[in-house]
Design a protein around this motif. Structure first.
Motif, short mmCIF file in Angstrom:
data_model
loop_
_atom_site.label_atom_id
_atom_site.label_comp_id
_atom_site.label_asym_id
_atom_site.label_seq_id
_atom_site.Cartn_x
_atom_site.Cartn_y
_atom_site.Cartn_z
N ASN A 2 -20.83 7.66 30.48
CA ASN A 2 -21.46 8.38 29.38
C ASN A 2 -22.79 7.76 28.97
O ASN A 2 -23.74 8.49 28.67
CB ASN A 2 -20.51 8.47 28.18
CG ASN A 2 -19.36 9.42 28.45
OD1 ASN A 2 -19.46 10.32 29.28
ND2 ASN A 2 -18.25 9.19 27.78
N GLU A 3 -22.84 6.44 28.95
CA GLU A 3 -24.10 5.77 28.60
C GLU A 3 -25.16 6.06 29.66
O GLU A 3 -26.32 6.31 29.32
CB GLU A 3 -23.89 4.26 28.47
CG GLU A 3 -23.13 3.87 27.23
CD GLU A 3 -22.95 2.37 27.15
OE1 GLU A 3 -23.85 1.61 27.57
OE2 GLU A 3 -21.89 1.95 26.67
N PHE A 4 -24.75 6.02 30.91
CA PHE A 4 -25.68 6.31 32.00
C PHE A 4 -26.18 7.75 31.90
O PHE A 4 -27.38 8.01 32.04
CB PHE A 4 -24.97 6.08 33.34
CG PHE A 4 -25.83 6.33 34.54
CD1 PHE A 4 -26.97 5.57 34.77
CD2 PHE A 4 -25.51 7.32 35.45
CE1 PHE A 4 -27.77 5.80 35.88
CE2 PHE A 4 -26.30 7.55 36.57
CZ PHE A 4 -27.43 6.79 36.77
N LEU A 5 -25.28 8.67 31.61
CA LEU A 5 -25.66 10.08 31.45
C LEU A 5 -26.61 10.24 30.27
O LEU A 5 -27.62 10.97 30.36
CB LEU A 5 -24.42 10.94 31.28
CG LEU A 5 -24.66 12.44 31.13
CD1 LEU A 5 -25.38 13.00 32.34
CD2 LEU A 5 -23.34 13.16 30.91
N ASP A 6 -26.32 9.57 29.16
CA ASP A 6 -27.22 9.64 28.00
C ASP A 6 -28.62 9.13 28.36
O ASP A 6 -29.62 9.72 27.96
CB ASP A 6 -26.66 8.81 26.84
CG ASP A 6 -25.46 9.46 26.18
OD1 ASP A 6 -25.23 10.67 26.39
OD2 ASP A 6 -24.75 8.75 25.44
N ASP A 7 -28.67 8.03 29.11
CA ASP A 7 -29.97 7.48 29.52
C ASP A 7 -30.72 8.46 30.43
O ASP A 7 -31.93 8.63 30.30
CB ASP A 7 -29.79 6.14 30.22
CG ASP A 7 -29.39 5.03 29.28
OD1 ASP A 7 -29.55 5.20 28.05
OD2 ASP A 7 -28.93 3.98 29.77
N LEU A 8 -29.99 9.10 31.34
CA LEU A 8 -30.63 10.08 32.23
C LEU A 8 -31.17 11.27 31.44
O LEU A 8 -32.28 11.75 31.70
CB LEU A 8 -29.64 10.57 33.28
CG LEU A 8 -29.38 9.66 34.45
CD1 LEU A 8 -28.28 10.24 35.34
CD2 LEU A 8 -30.63 9.41 35.25
N LEU A 9 -30.39 11.76 30.49
CA LEU A 9 -30.83 12.89 29.68
C LEU A 9 -32.04 12.51 28.82
O LEU A 9 -32.96 13.32 28.64
CB LEU A 9 -29.69 13.41 28.81
CG LEU A 9 -28.53 14.05 29.59
CD1 LEU A 9 -27.36 14.35 28.65
CD2 LEU A 9 -28.99 15.31 30.29
N GLU A 10 -32.05 11.30 28.31
CA GLU A 10 -33.20 10.83 27.54
C GLU A 10 -34.44 10.72 28.42
O GLU A 10 -35.54 11.13 28.02
CB GLU A 10 -32.88 9.48 26.91
CG GLU A 10 -33.96 8.97 25.98
CD GLU A 10 -33.59 7.66 25.31
OE1 GLU A 10 -34.52 7.01 24.79
OE2 GLU A 10 -32.42 7.28 25.30
N LEU A 11 -34.26 10.19 29.62
CA LEU A 11 -35.38 10.09 30.56
C LEU A 11 -35.89 11.47 30.95
O LEU A 11 -37.10 11.70 31.02
CB LEU A 11 -34.95 9.31 31.81
CG LEU A 11 -35.99 9.14 32.90
CD1 LEU A 11 -37.23 8.42 32.37
CD2 LEU A 11 -35.39 8.40 34.09
N GLN A 12 -34.97 12.40 31.17
CA GLN A 12 -35.36 13.76 31.51
C GLN A 12 -36.18 14.39 30.37
O GLN A 12 -37.22 15.00 30.61
CB GLN A 12 -34.10 14.60 31.78
CG GLN A 12 -34.39 16.01 32.22
CD GLN A 12 -33.11 16.80 32.45
OE1 GLN A 12 -32.16 16.71 31.66
NE2 GLN A 12 -33.07 17.56 33.53
N SER A 13 -35.75 14.19 29.15
CA SER A 13 -36.50 14.72 28.00
C SER A 13 -37.87 14.08 27.89
O SER A 13 -38.87 14.76 27.62
CB SER A 13 -35.72 14.47 26.70
OG SER A 13 -34.52 15.17 26.71
N PHE A 14 -37.92 12.77 28.11
CA PHE A 14 -39.21 12.07 28.06
C PHE A 14 -40.17 12.63 29.11
O PHE A 14 -41.34 12.88 28.81
CB PHE A 14 -39.00 10.57 28.27
CG PHE A 14 -40.29 9.82 28.48
CD1 PHE A 14 -41.09 9.49 27.40
CD2 PHE A 14 -40.71 9.46 29.75
CE1 PHE A 14 -42.30 8.81 27.58
CE2 PHE A 14 -41.89 8.79 29.95
CZ PHE A 14 -42.69 8.46 28.86
#
Length: 84
Positions: A2-14
């Motif tokens: 879940n943390e990894f997924l959150d980081d990926l989603l944050e990177l995608q948004s950035f």
């Protein structure tokens, strides 16, 4: 996971925001910020941003794949393995 997924989603948004900023070439503030950015950040172009977004999307899709999720569950839980 879940943390990894959150980081990926944050990177995608950035990266989506960065792509939008790069499309707005008339914005003087963005231009000034990019001039002060490190060379490896300032040298990115729309193609490289699109490439990164495509890669991130494929990783996110993999994380939601049912077979991949089952493998993660098997590794993480002996109880899940026993139920199989």
């Amino acid at each position: 996971r879940n943390e990894f997924l959150d980081d990926l989603l944050e990177l995608q948004s950035f990266l989506k925001q960065r792509k939008a900023e790069m499309g707005a070439k008339d914005d003087l503030v963005i231009g000034n910020i990019l001039q002060k950015a490190p060379k490896h950040i300032a040298s990115q172009n729309l193609d490289s941003i699109d490439n990164m977004l495509t890669r991130i999307k494929s990783i996110i899709d993999l994380l939601f794949d049912s077979k991949f999720r089952m493998i993660v569950e098997i590794k993480a839980s002996k109880l899940f393995t026993e139920r199989l």
